[in-house]
Design a protein around this motif. Structure first.
Motif, short mmCIF file in Angstrom:
data_model
loop_
_atom_site.label_atom_id
_atom_site.label_comp_id
_atom_site.label_asym_id
_atom_site.label_seq_id
_atom_site.Cartn_x
_atom_site.Cartn_y
_atom_site.Cartn_z
N LYS A 1 0.81 -1.22 0.00
CA LYS A 1 0.00 0.00 0.00
C LYS A 1 0.84 1.27 0.00
O LYS A 1 0.41 2.30 -0.51
CB LYS A 1 -0.97 0.00 1.19
CG LYS A 1 -2.05 -1.05 1.06
CD LYS A 1 -2.99 -1.02 2.25
CE LYS A 1 -4.05 -2.08 2.15
NZ LYS A 1 -4.92 -2.09 3.31
N TYR B 1 -6.48 2.26 -6.82
CA TYR B 1 -5.24 2.81 -6.27
C TYR B 1 -4.12 2.51 -7.25
O TYR B 1 -4.09 1.45 -7.88
CB TYR B 1 -4.93 2.21 -4.89
CG TYR B 1 -5.73 2.86 -3.80
CD1 TYR B 1 -5.28 4.01 -3.18
CD2 TYR B 1 -6.96 2.34 -3.40
CE1 TYR B 1 -6.02 4.62 -2.18
CE2 TYR B 1 -7.70 2.95 -2.41
CZ TYR B 1 -7.23 4.09 -1.80
OH TYR B 1 -7.97 4.70 -0.83
N TRP C 1 -4.81 5.37 2.53
CA TRP C 1 -5.93 4.54 2.06
C TRP C 1 -7.21 4.80 2.88
O TRP C 1 -7.96 3.89 3.18
CB TRP C 1 -5.54 3.07 2.08
CG TRP C 1 -4.62 2.67 0.97
CD1 TRP C 1 -3.46 3.28 0.60
CD2 TRP C 1 -4.79 1.57 0.08
NE1 TRP C 1 -2.89 2.63 -0.47
CE2 TRP C 1 -3.68 1.57 -0.81
CE3 TRP C 1 -5.76 0.59 -0.06
CZ2 TRP C 1 -3.53 0.62 -1.81
CZ3 TRP C 1 -5.59 -0.36 -1.06
CH2 TRP C 1 -4.49 -0.34 -1.92
#
Length: 132
Positions: free
Chosen positions: A27, A91, A124
């Motif tokens: 991430k 993303y 996120w």
């Protein structure tokens, strides 16, 4: 690897929200969120897209976004269909590259116009709010 998706419960009968449960990317490398938005013509009384619209955007997801995911340049984390608006939450490492890659595919059918939104989301937060 098979990805696991969850159909989230919403308080509205006219909404379908699908969220990816298992994320297989780092991430920290995917700090940009690209939202692809399509305003669709409401096909029936429950305000769901017509079959041609669903087919085109299913193709976009399965034939295009899956390739970007295999290349580790983008990660589709959610799809929201709600009262005339379909949104794909992606993303990515490089939002501009992903945007241009998506445009290249989406312009193949001018009947389904889209808008884009790019958000910096290193933590996120949007994904967390979709899961909540």
């Amino acid at each position: 690897m098979q990805e696991k998706w969850e159909l989230k419960h919403t308080n509205n009968l006219n909404q379908m929200l699908r969220i990816k449960n298992e994320i297989h990317v780092n991430k920290d490398d995917f700090g940009m969120l690209l939202i692809v938005k399509h305003q669709y013509h409401v096909a029936d009384d429950i305000m769901f897209p017509d079959p041609a619209c669903l087919a085109f955007f299913t193709s976009f997801e399965e034939n295009h976004l899956s390739v970007l995911e295999k290349e580790q340049s983008a990660c589709l984390v959610g799809v929201d269909i709600f009262e005339g608006l379909m949104q794909f939450f992606i993303y990515c490492k490089d939002a501009n590259k992903t945007l241009h890659d998506c445009i290249a595919y989406l312009k193949s059918n001018p009947n389904f116009g889209v808008e884009f939104e790019i958000i910096t989301d290193n933590s996120w937060q949007r994904y967390a709010s979709l899961r909540a």
